[in-house]
Design an enzyme around this catalytic site. Sequence first.
Site, PDB file in Angstrom:
ATOM      1  N   ARG A  21      -0.911  -8.871  13.046  1.00 46.88           N
ATOM      2  CA  ARG A  21      -1.558  -7.687  12.247  1.00 46.88           C
ATOM      3  C   ARG A  21      -2.355  -8.293  10.999  1.00 46.88           C
ATOM      4  NH1 ARG A  21       3.749  -5.041  10.924  1.00 46.88           N
ATOM      5  NH2 ARG A  21       2.356  -3.825   9.741  1.00 46.88           N
ATOM      6  N   ARG A  80      10.651  -1.459  12.149  1.00 46.41           N
ATOM      7  CA  ARG A  80       9.506  -0.860  12.725  1.00 46.41           C
ATOM      8  C   ARG A  80       9.447  -1.961  13.858  1.00 46.41           C
ATOM      9  NH1 ARG A  80       4.769   0.457   8.610  1.00 46.41           N
ATOM     10  NH2 ARG A  80       3.687  -0.731  10.250  1.00 46.41           N
ATOM     11  N   ARG A 128      11.370  -5.442   5.791  1.00 53.05           N
ATOM     12  CA  ARG A 128      11.288  -3.912   5.619  1.00 53.05           C
ATOM     13  C   ARG A 128      12.178  -3.110   6.591  1.00 53.05           C
ATOM     14  NH1 ARG A 128       5.096  -1.740   5.735  1.00 53.05           N
ATOM     15  NH2 ARG A 128       5.064  -2.540   7.810  1.00 53.05           N
ATOM     16  N   LYS A 171       0.729  -1.153   0.209  1.00 51.18           N
ATOM     17  CA  LYS A 171       0.050   0.072   0.022  1.00 51.18           C
ATOM     18  C   LYS A 171       1.017   1.152  -0.049  1.00 51.18           C
ATOM     19  CE  LYS A 171      -2.151  -1.104   3.886  1.00 51.18           C
ATOM     20  NZ  LYS A 171      -1.248  -2.143   4.249  1.00 51.18           N
ATOM     21  N   ARG A 190      -9.910   0.981   8.068  1.00 45.96           N
ATOM     22  CA  ARG A 190      -9.466  -0.244   8.391  1.00 45.96           C
ATOM     23  C   ARG A 190     -10.577  -1.070   9.029  1.00 45.96           C
ATOM     24  NH1 ARG A 190      -3.626   0.658   8.624  1.00 45.96           N
ATOM     25  NH2 ARG A 190      -2.395  -1.173   8.933  1.00 45.96           N
TER      26      ARG A 190
HETATM   27  P1  ADP Z   1       1.966  -1.932   3.170  1.00 39.60           P
HETATM   28  O1  ADP Z   1       2.108  -0.580   3.226  1.00 39.60           O
HETATM   29  O2  ADP Z   1       0.903  -2.476   2.549  1.00 39.60           O
HETATM   30  O3  ADP Z   1       2.427  -2.601   4.579  1.00 39.60           O
HETATM   31  P2  ADP Z   1       4.758  -1.581   1.906  1.00 39.60           P
HETATM   32  O4  ADP Z   1       4.564  -0.916   0.679  1.00 39.60           O
HETATM   33  O5  ADP Z   1       5.330  -1.044   3.159  1.00 39.60           O
HETATM   34  O6  ADP Z   1       3.301  -2.332   2.366  1.00 39.60           O
HETATM   35  O7  ADP Z   1       5.581  -2.882   1.378  1.00 39.60           O
HETATM   36  C1  ADP Z   1       5.942  -3.761   2.535  1.00 39.60           C
HETATM   37  C2  ADP Z   1       7.573  -4.087   2.401  1.00 39.60           C
HETATM   38  O8  ADP Z   1       7.739  -5.219   0.948  1.00 39.60           O
HETATM   39  C3  ADP Z   1       8.435  -3.129   2.133  1.00 39.60           C
HETATM   40  O9  ADP Z   1       9.682  -3.598   2.317  1.00 39.60           O
HETATM   41  C4  ADP Z   1       8.451  -2.845   0.553  1.00 39.60           C
HETATM   42  O10 ADP Z   1       9.838  -2.372   0.187  1.00 39.60           O
HETATM   43  C5  ADP Z   1       8.228  -4.465   0.090  1.00 39.60           C
HETATM   44  N1  ADP Z   1       7.506  -4.445  -1.376  1.00 39.60           N
HETATM   45  C6  ADP Z   1       6.494  -3.877  -1.496  1.00 39.60           C
HETATM   46  N2  ADP Z   1       6.110  -4.169  -2.852  1.00 39.60           N
HETATM   47  C7  ADP Z   1       6.909  -5.331  -3.353  1.00 39.60           C
HETATM   48  C8  ADP Z   1       6.831  -6.268  -4.234  1.00 39.60           C
HETATM   49  N3  ADP Z   1       6.135  -5.901  -5.377  1.00 39.60           N
HETATM   50  N4  ADP Z   1       7.901  -7.140  -4.297  1.00 39.60           N
HETATM   51  C9  ADP Z   1       8.769  -7.157  -3.510  1.00 39.60           C
HETATM   52  N5  ADP Z   1       8.790  -6.409  -2.411  1.00 39.60           N
HETATM   53  C10 ADP Z   1       7.694  -5.587  -2.246  1.00 39.60           C
HETATM   54  P1  ADP Z   2       0.885  -1.480   7.433  1.00 41.72           P
HETATM   55  O1  ADP Z   2       0.728  -0.552   6.162  1.00 41.72           O
HETATM   56  O2  ADP Z   2       2.097  -2.246   7.532  1.00 41.72           O
HETATM   57  O3  ADP Z   2      -0.466  -2.308   7.511  1.00 41.72           O
HETATM   58  P2  ADP Z   2       0.404   0.812   8.957  1.00 41.72           P
HETATM   59  O4  ADP Z   2       1.660   1.706   8.878  1.00 41.72           O
HETATM   60  O5  ADP Z   2      -0.707   1.323   8.076  1.00 41.72           O
HETATM   61  O6  ADP Z   2       0.886  -0.496   8.675  1.00 41.72           O
HETATM   62  O7  ADP Z   2      -0.255   0.879  10.489  1.00 41.72           O
HETATM   63  C1  ADP Z   2       0.495   0.531  11.560  1.00 41.72           C
HETATM   64  C2  ADP Z   2      -0.391   0.401  12.693  1.00 41.72           C
HETATM   65  O8  ADP Z   2      -0.820   1.587  12.875  1.00 41.72           O
HETATM   66  C3  ADP Z   2      -1.548  -0.609  12.668  1.00 41.72           C
HETATM   67  O9  ADP Z   2      -1.059  -2.147  13.001  1.00 41.72           O
HETATM   68  C4  ADP Z   2      -2.355   0.025  13.849  1.00 41.72           C
HETATM   69  O10 ADP Z   2      -1.959  -0.428  15.183  1.00 41.72           O
HETATM   70  C5  ADP Z   2      -2.331   1.462  13.515  1.00 41.72           C
HETATM   71  N1  ADP Z   2      -3.208   1.789  12.584  1.00 41.72           N
HETATM   72  C6  ADP Z   2      -2.769   2.438  11.237  1.00 41.72           C
HETATM   73  N2  ADP Z   2      -4.035   2.906  10.642  1.00 41.72           N
HETATM   74  C7  ADP Z   2      -4.938   2.415  11.574  1.00 41.72           C
HETATM   75  C8  ADP Z   2      -6.472   2.910  11.473  1.00 41.72           C
HETATM   76  N3  ADP Z   2      -6.937   3.442  10.332  1.00 41.72           N
HETATM   77  N4  ADP Z   2      -7.250   2.568  12.570  1.00 41.72           N
HETATM   78  C9  ADP Z   2      -6.608   1.954  13.544  1.00 41.72           C
HETATM   79  N5  ADP Z   2      -5.188   1.854  13.703  1.00 41.72           N
HETATM   80  C10 ADP Z   2      -4.561   2.157  12.592  1.00 41.72           C
END
Ligand code: ADP
Ligand code: ADP
Length: 231
Positions: free
Chosen positions: A180, A169, A136, A22, A97
């Site tokens: 999660r 993180r 990551r 995302k 979410r």
């Molecule tokens: P999210 O916001 O949904 O948690 P991220 O954009 O932070 O996901 O991506 C999660 C991890 O996977 C990061 O370390 C990112 O660099 C890596 N990543 C994202 N897209 C890809 C992909 N298509 N192939 C491999 N690794 C990816």
């Molecule tokens: P990822 O993209 O890897 O899923 P985020 O950075 O979006 O992680 O979120 C990290 C944490 O922040 C979540 O596990 C949750 O605890 C909190 N969080 C983020 N967005 C929301 C939301 N919209 N509602 C409630 N908690 C949230």
Amino acid sequence: MQLILCHATMRIVMLGPPGSGKGTHAVIIARDLGIPVIASGEIFREIMRGDDPLAKKIRKYVLRGDLVPDEIAIKIVMDRLELQDCERGFVLDGFPRNLRQAEALTEWLSRRGLNLDLVIYLKVDREELIRRLSLRRTCERCGAVYHLIFNPPKKDEICDFCGGHLYQREDDKEEVVKKRIEVFERESSPLIDYYAKKGILREIDGTGTIEDVQERIKAVISCLRRNDPRV
Ligand code: ADP
Ligand code: ADP
Ligand code: ZN
């Protein structure tokens, strides 16, 4: 693929489990469209750096892998959407979410006569999510996201964009990651249906390289813009 971009408004939600990409794709889409990314997790991590009662409360939930309570999340994100830079649209990453947050967003938009244009659901299987999250790295200064193997920084531990230090993180530790993913399945997956019924959900295969996935997303956005009489 080159997108010819003019000044249409776009309001986009990125939906998908942790690690689905995302944040990675939100940043690229937003840059191309000239609109901001509003990333709720990033906003919370910023608040968590303080040590006031709100910071402590948010930290407790985030470090356990639980959702921050709705009343806090909704207020913080809605207040952010009120700012002027969101007038021409936004890419929401990490919000909504659950159904309550989605209803709050729908209501916030409709009070202003606005709609979401698109919800991008990135589909990635569990093993791949764990592989991605375990390596990551995040920039402590600008929030840019890397992967030690799939998307490494040019210089070890240093952000390509701002020179900030990269860290893992605390909620990317294996036990919290598993929690999660479960929270996504329980709380967030009903949103797939919610937005499908509104006719704005596009499911995208989130596997393959970052470039592969970005091509798929751009194809969907281009198609939407071709069919949109406003642009
Ligand atoms: P999210 O916001 O949904 O948690 P991220 O954009 O932070 O996901 O991506 C999660 C991890 O996977 C990061 O370390 C990112 O660099 C890596 N990543 C994202 N897209 C890809 C992909 N298509 N192939 C491999 N690794 C990816
Ligand atoms: P990822 O993209 O890897 O899923 P985020 O950075 O979006 O992680 O979120 C990290 C944490 O922040 C979540 O596990 C949750 O605890 C909190 N969080 C983020 N967005 C929301 C939301 N919209 N509602 C409630 N908690 C949230
Ligand atoms: Zn940085």
